[in-house]
Design a protein around this motif. Structure first.
Motif: not given
Length: 497
Positions: A468, A493, A445-446, A496, A463-465, A413
């Motif tokens: 999902r 962002p 995420e980024t 997660a 991760g969500w980058l 994060r």
């Protein structure tokens, strides 16, 4: 008036030449026609054996033969017979592991030692009982302030958590305590109610981290009712097939190509909808349902891995990661369960990675080595999940056959804004490289986070980058459709998974 006879007897104990003896003295009388009683004779009987038998039967009914404390029946009798102020329920954390790893004889000696320590923590007028297994209970027979009860509870936890010397080796357990009290001006119409309330508080103490105490409250009772309802729903979910597995892509950071996925359990309740994993998995773990659920996850994930890999080019395996819970891990049949899942699905072991936590290794080190070696012998890769979250004892990384470290998502994060977080991740990556371990960053995420990880030499990320968690069909289509490097779903962002 008719003639008749009568007897008057009483029991006494005397100190004779051969020790204490129980005697029964009987006086006989005869009634004449005039109604007057005339003494006729007195006899004395030795009833020592009878009294001994009666005491033995009483002990069998109301006393625990192992520790010498009263048992559950005796405890409940005291609840009904004597004024009660408070009930403390306690059990030994991880006691089952002692029985499983060191044997029941060692477990029994540990229980005896724990009972003796418990007695030394309390007053003579308090009642101490062993209710069964590793569960004990205490009655206090006069009003005690909350602060006093807290001191008693802390003293018990401290005493029972000290190492035990048994058969030349040290054994470690801790204790958790639940406390219920009769409030000022209240009456106890149902004595056993205090036991149930203290038991509810004990459950809460264990849920909040072990080696601690909790007081009962109405909110705890409500949570206990909710938990029971959730456990009942879990049992129906198993029978009715309400569970699903979603797969979150795992990608290579250099080219963002999918190299595997993590299998994540999901519960689609017919009325509640999707139940969050952190809501039901602790309950399943506590009541033991995690073992059959975990077996089902293994079987489904192995079958999915086999199906997807049959469609892939040689030399480009898709590896599926499966989480093992502590209860599953300590199941004696785990290695065979995994072998059966591989055989039934024709899944090759190199297509599967099993994830365990650091804390599990530290808590269960007496048995962990054999289990991990057995799993590694099958050809599986073993990973440490949530690495770096506070339980590290780095010696186990060389002792156990670990192949991969998963860097916990909590570090991601602030990785680009906090030098301390960046420093921790950099150190983990450097350590992983020096030990020739694979590295996976969770919760990416980024693009900025991904760039930092690439620069430090981390190989894989999820991760969500990159995606999902998704149902099996959607994940299979996502993998099949991949021709070029994956385009991140979003650069914004996100929270997660």
């Amino acid at each position: 008036m008719q003639r008749g006879e009568a007897e008057l007897h009483f029991d006494t104990r005397i100190d004779g030449p051969d020790g204490l003896r129980d005697l029964r003295v009987v006086h006989r009388f005869e009634y004449g026609a005039d109604g007057r009683a005339r003494f006729t004779m007195t006899t004395t009987q030795d009833i020592t054996e009878l009294k001994t038998t009666q005491r033995d039967l009483h002990d069998l009914a109301f006393r625990d033969t192992l520790t010498g404390l009263i048992n559950r029946a005796g405890f409940q009798a005291r609840l009904r017979e004597q004024p009660v102020s408070s009930v403390l329920m306690l059990d030994l954390d991880h006691f089952k592991n002692v029985n499983d790893t060191l044997g029941h004889a060692t477990g029994d000696r540990l229980l005896v030692a724990a009972a003796q320590r418990l007695l030394r923590c309390l007053r003579e007028r308090d009642t101490v009982a062993r209710l069964g297994g590793d569960e004990f209970a205490v009655l206090t027979h006069n009003a005690l302030e909350r602060e006093t009860l807290e001191r008693i509870a802390r003293r018990i936890v401290e005493a029972l958590s000290q190492p035990y010397e048994i058969d030349g080796q040290q054994v470690f357990v801790s204790a958790s305590i639940g406390i219920a009290t009769v409030g000022e001006g209240q009456t106890l119409s149902e004595p056993e109610l205090l036991m149930r309330q203290a038991d509810t508080a004990l459950f809460e103490a264990k849920a909040r981290g072990l080696a601690r105490h909790e007081f009962h409250s109405e909110s705890l009772s409500e949570r206990a009712r909710e938990r029971l309802a959730l456990e009942a729903d879990l049992r129906r979910a198993i029978a009715e097939g309400q569970f699903e597995i979603h797969y979150q892509p795992k990608v290579g950071l250099d080219d963002a190509h999918i190299v595997g996925a993590e299998a994540l359990l999901r519960w689609k309740h017919p009325e509640r909808g999707m139940v969050p994993p952190d809501r039901f998995i602790p309950v399943a773990e506590d009541c033991g349902l995690i073992v059959p659920i975990g077996t089902w996850v293994l079987q489904q994930a192995c079958a999915a891995a086999a199906a997807w890999n049959r469609e892939r080019p040689p030399g480009e395996p898709l590896r599926i990661a499966i989480n093992l819970s502590p209860r599953q891990f300590m199941n004696h049949d785990l290695v065979q369960t995994v072998r059966d899942a591989l055989d039934a699905s024709a899944c090759r072991p190199e297509w599967i990675e099993l994830e365990i936590t650091e804390r599990l290794l530290l808590d269960e080190r007496n048995q962990a080595e054999d289990i991990l070696n057995g799993l590694r012998a099958l050809g599986l890769t073993l990973a440490i999940d949530d690495f770096g979250t506070g339980y590290s004892a780095l010696g186990y990384l060389t002792r156990y056959p670990i192949g991969t470290l998963k860097i916990d998502k909590s570090f991601m994060r602030d990785i680009t804004t906090r030098p301390d977080r960046a420093g921790i991740v950099r150190a983990i990556i450097l350590m992983g490289h020096s030990l020739k371990l694979g590295l996976v960053a969770e919760g990416v995420e980024t693009e900025e986070q991904a760039a930092f990880l690439r620069e430090q030499g981390c190989e894989l990320a999820q991760g969500w980058l990159y995606g999902r968690p998704m149902p099996p069909q959607a994940f299979g289509e996502h993998v099949a459709a991949q021709r070029e490097p994956v385009v991140p779903l979003s650069a914004a962002p996100l929270q997660a998974a």
